[in-house]
Write a protein that holds these residues in place. Structure first.
Motif, PDB file in Angstrom:
ATOM      1  N   LEU A 233       0.816  -1.216   0.000  1.00 33.07           N
ATOM      2  CA  LEU A 233       0.000   0.000   0.000  1.00 33.07           C
ATOM      3  C   LEU A 233       0.848   1.265   0.000  1.00 33.07           C
ATOM      4  CD1 LEU A 233      -2.700  -1.126   2.572  1.00 33.07           C
ATOM      5  CD2 LEU A 233      -3.068  -0.748   0.131  1.00 33.07           C
ATOM      6  N   GLY A 234       2.185   1.106   0.150  1.00 33.68           N
ATOM      7  CA  GLY A 234       3.085   2.253   0.112  1.00 33.68           C
ATOM      8  C   GLY A 234       3.438   2.807   1.480  1.00 33.68           C
ATOM      9  N   LYS A 235       3.273   2.005   2.552  1.00 31.74           N
ATOM     10  CA  LYS A 235       3.578   2.461   3.910  1.00 31.74           C
ATOM     11  C   LYS A 235       4.796   1.719   4.431  1.00 31.74           C
ATOM     12  CE  LYS A 235       1.803   5.317   7.029  1.00 31.74           C
ATOM     13  NZ  LYS A 235       1.550   6.734   6.707  1.00 31.74           N
TER      14      LYS A 235
ATOM     15  N   VAL B 100      -8.373   2.149   2.771  1.00 34.40           N
ATOM     16  CA  VAL B 100      -7.006   2.650   2.839  1.00 34.40           C
ATOM     17  C   VAL B 100      -7.026   4.104   3.283  1.00 34.40           C
ATOM     18  CG1 VAL B 100      -4.863   3.037   1.551  1.00 34.40           C
ATOM     19  CG2 VAL B 100      -6.301   1.067   1.018  1.00 34.40           C
ATOM     20  N   GLY B 101      -6.129   4.446   4.210  1.00 35.77           N
ATOM     21  CA  GLY B 101      -6.059   5.810   4.714  1.00 35.77           C
ATOM     22  C   GLY B 101      -5.663   6.807   3.635  1.00 35.77           C
ATOM     23  N   MET B 102      -6.232   8.012   3.756  1.00 33.92           N
ATOM     24  CA  MET B 102      -5.990   9.074   2.777  1.00 33.92           C
ATOM     25  C   MET B 102      -5.051  10.131   3.347  1.00 33.92           C
ATOM     26  SD  MET B 102      -9.871   9.504   1.243  1.00 33.92           S
ATOM     27  CE  MET B 102     -10.575   9.799   2.875  1.00 33.92           C
ATOM     28  N   LYS B 103      -4.454  10.896   2.476  1.00 34.78           N
ATOM     29  CA  LYS B 103      -3.550  11.973   2.872  1.00 34.78           C
ATOM     30  C   LYS B 103      -4.288  12.974   3.752  1.00 34.78           C
ATOM     31  CE  LYS B 103      -0.509  15.547   0.914  1.00 34.78           C
ATOM     32  NZ  LYS B 103       0.657  15.162   1.733  1.00 34.78           N
ATOM     33  N   ASP B 104      -3.691  13.313   4.883  1.00 35.42           N
ATOM     34  CA  ASP B 104      -4.217  14.304   5.828  1.00 35.42           C
ATOM     35  C   ASP B 104      -5.575  13.914   6.422  1.00 35.42           C
ATOM     36  OD1 ASP B 104      -1.983  15.966   5.399  1.00 35.42           O
ATOM     37  OD2 ASP B 104      -2.947  16.913   3.672  1.00 35.42           O
ATOM     38  N   GLU B 105      -5.896  12.637   6.388  1.00 33.14           N
ATOM     39  CA  GLU B 105      -7.161  12.189   6.981  1.00 33.14           C
ATOM     40  C   GLU B 105      -7.081  12.319   8.504  1.00 33.14           C
ATOM     41  OE1 GLU B 105     -10.126   8.258   6.991  1.00 33.14           O
ATOM     42  OE2 GLU B 105      -8.339   8.318   5.716  1.00 33.14           O
ATOM     43  N   PRO B 106      -8.063  12.989   9.146  1.00 29.87           N
ATOM     44  CA  PRO B 106      -8.027  13.128  10.611  1.00 29.87           C
ATOM     45  C   PRO B 106      -8.121  11.764  11.284  1.00 29.87           C
ATOM     46  CG  PRO B 106      -9.608  14.661   9.624  1.00 29.87           C
ATOM     47  CD  PRO B 106      -9.207  13.696   8.548  1.00 29.87           C
ATOM     48  N   TYR B 107      -7.266  11.561  12.302  1.00 25.53           N
ATOM     49  CA  TYR B 107      -7.273  10.281  13.003  1.00 25.53           C
ATOM     50  C   TYR B 107      -6.576  10.467  14.344  1.00 25.53           C
ATOM     51  CZ  TYR B 107      -7.030   5.187  13.619  1.00 25.53           C
ATOM     52  OH  TYR B 107      -7.184   3.907  14.073  1.00 25.53           O
TER      53      TYR B 107
ATOM     54  N   GLU C  86      -2.205   7.785   6.166  1.00 20.06           N
ATOM     55  CA  GLU C  86      -2.148   7.665   4.709  1.00 20.06           C
ATOM     56  C   GLU C  86      -1.490   6.339   4.333  1.00 20.06           C
ATOM     57  OE1 GLU C  86      -0.466  10.032   0.743  1.00 20.06           O
ATOM     58  OE2 GLU C  86       0.113  10.692   2.760  1.00 20.06           O
ATOM     59  N   SER C  87      -2.166   5.574   3.476  1.00 18.24           N
ATOM     60  CA  SER C  87      -1.695   4.283   2.957  1.00 18.24           C
ATOM     61  C   SER C  87      -1.698   3.161   3.995  1.00 18.24           C
ATOM     62  CB  SER C  87      -0.288   4.421   2.350  1.00 18.24           C
ATOM     63  OG  SER C  87      -0.305   5.353   1.274  1.00 18.24           O
ATOM     64  N   LEU C  88      -2.310   3.377   5.147  1.00 17.55           N
ATOM     65  CA  LEU C  88      -2.519   2.288   6.104  1.00 17.55           C
ATOM     66  C   LEU C  88      -3.883   1.654   5.871  1.00 17.55           C
ATOM     67  CD1 LEU C  88      -1.340   3.591   9.618  1.00 17.55           C
ATOM     68  CD2 LEU C  88      -0.300   1.772   8.259  1.00 17.55           C
ATOM     69  N   PRO C  89      -4.030   0.359   6.134  1.00 12.75           N
ATOM     70  CA  PRO C  89      -5.379  -0.216   6.169  1.00 12.75           C
ATOM     71  C   PRO C  89      -6.159   0.434   7.313  1.00 12.75           C
ATOM     72  CG  PRO C  89      -3.674  -1.938   6.154  1.00 12.75           C
ATOM     73  CD  PRO C  89      -2.985  -0.636   6.434  1.00 12.75           C
TER      74      PRO C  89
END
Length: 221
Positions: free
Chosen positions: A71-73, A133-140, A151-154
């Protein structure tokens, strides 16, 4: 039971992934001395069995790391929780005594090598969650970590936002002493512990120490 679905993007990165889903009515008091001793015994067994260089090669952990890479992580920067837990055990840093449900999950993770999500079912919005899949700058807001770059995490998402990754679950749906209904997601990216053995141990621990009732179990593929 809550409906769990797996996105095509995750299936492409981790074609062997399946999820063992548990739900149960529970109690979540502070960890008893008896349960804590089980956790200490598991910690000691991991320390006896593995060198620090071996941990990333445990089948469940290695397969999770492979999914991260697909996934790129970078799994060395964002370690799966099972790997981080086992590394801590081998390094002799000691584990934290938290609550019954959290420590049951830690026992199961040490034994199996699987990263396991533990959620307060009543805090999850809606009747379904999706593993995407997590997105860029997604709040978490990760438990004890603040904003985590997913970003790029399941990532499991409910109707509101992300609630869990193999690296860390989110604060909003975390297990507390007030939790009455457990959702546990066992992320099997690569099989290490036979399913029937895992399920038997999980059921026993939940029943004996968390007063679990109305236990429901299914496998999501």
């Amino acid at each position: 039971m809550i409906q769990i679905s797996i996105s095509d993007q995750i299936r492409a990165a981790a074609p062997d992934l399946y999820v063992i889903q548990f739900e149960a009515d529970v109690r979540n008091p502070q960890t008893s001395d008896a349960l804590w001793q089980i956790l200490l015994d598991e910690e000691a067994a991991v320390k006896r069995t593995y060198a620090i260089s071996d941990i990333a090669h445990r089948p469940g952990i290695a397969a999770t790391r492979s999914a991260y890479k697909a996934l790129g992580k970078d799994p060395n920067r964002y370690r799966p929780s099972s790997e981080a837990l086992c590394r801590r055990a081998v390094q002799g840093k000691g584990l934290y005594r938290i609550t019954t449900l959290v420590d049951i999950i830690n026992i199961l993770s040490l034994r199996s090598g699987y990263s396991i999500g533990g959620f307060d079912r009543d805090m999850i919005a809606g009747g379904a969650i999706v593993l995407g899949v997590g997105m860029k700058d997604e709040p978490y807001q990760a438990i004890g970590r603040g904003q985590l770059n997913i970003e790029s995490l399941p990532v499991y998402r409910d109707e509101v936002s992300g609630i869990g990754t193999p690296t860390s679950d989110v604060d909003r749906t975390k297990l507390t002493e007030g939790t009455k209904r457990l959702l546990m997601t066992v992320n099997v990216y690569g099989t290490e512990m036979p399913d029937e053995d895992f399920i038997s141990l999980a059921r026993q621990l939940l029943t004996d120490y968390a007063s679990a009732e109305n236990i429901e179990i299914q496998t999501v593929r």
